[in-house]
Motif scaffolding. Structure first.
Motif, short mmCIF file in Angstrom:
data_model
loop_
_atom_site.label_atom_id
_atom_site.label_comp_id
_atom_site.label_asym_id
_atom_site.label_seq_id
_atom_site.Cartn_x
_atom_site.Cartn_y
_atom_site.Cartn_z
N ASP A 137 46.83 34.90 48.40
CA ASP A 137 45.51 34.75 49.03
C ASP A 137 45.40 33.50 49.89
O ASP A 137 45.45 33.58 51.11
CB ASP A 137 44.42 34.74 47.94
N SER A 138 45.29 32.33 49.29
CA SER A 138 44.83 31.17 50.06
C SER A 138 45.85 30.65 51.06
O SER A 138 45.47 30.00 52.04
CB SER A 138 44.42 30.04 49.10
N GLU A 185 43.13 37.92 42.14
CA GLU A 185 43.15 38.12 43.59
C GLU A 185 44.03 39.31 43.97
O GLU A 185 43.80 39.96 44.99
CB GLU A 185 43.63 36.85 44.29
N LYS A 188 41.98 42.43 43.36
CA LYS A 188 40.88 42.46 44.32
C LYS A 188 41.22 43.33 45.52
O LYS A 188 40.36 44.08 46.01
CB LYS A 188 40.58 41.03 44.79
N ASN A 246 35.93 38.45 50.54
CA ASN A 246 35.11 37.65 49.63
C ASN A 246 34.55 38.47 48.47
O ASN A 246 33.68 37.98 47.75
CB ASN A 246 33.95 37.01 50.42
N HIS A 249 33.46 36.85 45.25
CA HIS A 249 33.42 35.40 45.43
C HIS A 249 32.01 34.83 45.47
O HIS A 249 31.81 33.69 45.04
CB HIS A 249 34.17 35.00 46.71
N THR A 250 31.04 35.57 45.99
CA THR A 250 29.67 35.04 46.01
C THR A 250 29.16 34.84 44.60
O THR A 250 28.62 33.78 44.25
CB THR A 250 28.75 35.97 46.81
N GLY A 252 31.20 34.69 42.01
CA GLY A 252 32.15 33.78 41.38
C GLY A 252 31.89 32.32 41.69
O GLY A 252 31.97 31.46 40.81
N HIS A 253 31.59 32.01 42.95
CA HIS A 253 31.31 30.61 43.31
C HIS A 253 30.07 30.09 42.60
O HIS A 253 30.00 28.91 42.24
CB HIS A 253 31.15 30.48 44.82
N HIS A 267 39.04 29.12 39.23
CA HIS A 267 38.60 29.93 40.36
C HIS A 267 38.92 31.41 40.17
O HIS A 267 38.05 32.28 40.37
CB HIS A 267 39.25 29.42 41.65
N VAL A 271 36.30 34.54 39.98
CA VAL A 271 36.39 35.70 40.87
C VAL A 271 36.46 36.99 40.06
O VAL A 271 35.83 38.00 40.40
CB VAL A 271 37.60 35.57 41.81
N ASP A 328 26.05 29.06 50.00
CA ASP A 328 27.23 29.83 50.39
C ASP A 328 27.45 29.74 51.90
O ASP A 328 26.51 29.87 52.69
CB ASP A 328 27.04 31.30 49.98
#
Length: 369
Positions: A137-138, A185, A188, A246, A249-250, A252-253, A267, A271, A328
């Motif tokens: 992912d990142s 991830e 996902k 995402n 993620h909304t 999750g954050h 993290h 998620v 966000d």
């Protein structure tokens, strides 16, 4: 070794996935390492485990690593961590045409990528992700950022790497909890856009976590290919296609914020729980079936990832969780789009979600047993 090309307008780069890439670092990077001195940003844990391997790989090619070693953990992704990294790179005489190596997980990748985007208005970057989460992912797609008091990843830049080297061998040193975070991830990508891959994950998730070579390489490569397609279509998240990444993620954050961005909830765990919430909220709105939401929950449960926020003993309300969402970075004209499901493999961006309804839903989930 599997190779995926990320095709962007006027440029492209490769993501290479396979064993022993770290021991061939100089060979894999080739002309990207144009000087004898190679600037490498990492953290204490990765340096302890893999520093000697990198030293040998570079020495064999007549090169010398120059190390910037951060403390391990999310704390490095800060204004202070960014400032120290940039000042160090300047002291090392890094030029615009040089390539900085980011050796580590998502924290190091995000931090180093942001520093590279700023230094002399943009230096080269090689991502060498050492966690499953970073590999799938990142490290791919060019999003870089640091955390600030207002929230996670709110200050950053788009800065694509010149190369990504995902060495599957380094995952052997990861704690099981970190592997599970990365797997969140992986799954996902199946939930948001590939029903067949989700079904494969349902069957082979345990093998991926056990680091069966074939299952692991398929999981990483399929995830990278999925992300590469989306990034090629919507590099800077302007058309809505990239926003689908995402998913989870909304929610999750907000959970991360409620737990102080701490080791209490990593993290990938946030998620995972966020994906369950997004699936259940989709079912609540009638856009997907309850059966699909239950499949998502079961797949998360099966690999030991958290699925029930009621079990997290959070000291907050649904209203407080939604308040975190107001920070966000996807907020647009005062509204927050949510990535929801029409079914497994079919995510969409909903721009008509009332936060008051989300708050009521989260209050129910916080009290559920």
């Amino acid at each position: 070794m599997a190779v995926t090309r990320v095709e962007l307008a006027g440029r492209a780069y490769e993501v290479r996935v396979g064993p022993d890439l770290l021991s061939r670092l100089a060979e894999e990077c080739g002309a990207l390492l144009r000087k004898q001195a190679v600037p490498i940003v990492t953290d204490e844990n990765v340096h302890r485990l893999w520093g000697e391997t990198v030293e040998r790989a570079l020495a064999d090619a007549g090169k010398t690593p120059r190390w910037m070693v951060h403390p391990a953990g999310e704390g490095a992704k800060s204004w202070d961590g960014l400032s120290r990294t940039v000042e160090w790179l300047l002291s090392e005489g890094v030029e615009r045409g040089d390539h900085i190596v980011a050796l580590g997980g998502g924290v190091i990748g995000d931090l180093t990528g942001f520093a590279a985007s700023m230094l002399k208005r943009g230096c080269g970057l090689v991502q060498v992700p050492t966690t499953l989460l970073a590999q799938v992912d990142s490290s791919v797609g060019g999003k870089t950022a640091i955390n600030v008091a207002a929230g996670k990843n709110l200050v950053g830049a788009f800065h694509q790497p010149a190369l990504v080297l995902a060495d599957t061998e380094v995952l052997g040193t990861l704690p099981e909890r970190e592997m599970r975070c990365g797997y969140a991830e992986v799954i996902k990508y199946g939930i948001l856009g590939d029903a067949d891959f989700f079904a494969w994950c349902e069957e082979h998730g345990a093998a991926v976590l056990a680091q069966d070579h074939g299952a692991l390489e398929k999981a990483i490569t399929t995830s990278v290919e999925a992300k590469a397609r989306i990034v090629a279509e919507d590099e800077r998240e302007t058309s809505g296609a990239r926003a689908l990444l995402n998913f989870g993620h909304t929610f999750g954050h907000a959970l991360e914020a409620a737990t102080g961005f701490s080791d209490r909830l990593l993290h990938g765990e946030a998620v995972a729980a966020g994906m369950v919430l997004a699936a259940r909220y989709s079912a609540r709105r009638g856009s997907c079936s309850l059966n699909d939401a239950e499949r998502v929950t079961a797949a998360i449960d099966a690999v030991g990832l958290p699925s029930e926020i009621a079990a997290m003993a959070l000291d907050c309300s649904g209203d407080e969780l939604t308040a975190h969402m107001l920070h966000d970075k996807k907020m647009d004209a005062g509204t927050l789009p949510f990535v929801l499901l029409r079914g497994i493999g079919e995510a969409f961006l909903a721009r008509d979600v009332a936060l008051s309804d989300v708050a009521a839903f989260l209050s129910e989930q916080l009290q559920a047993h």
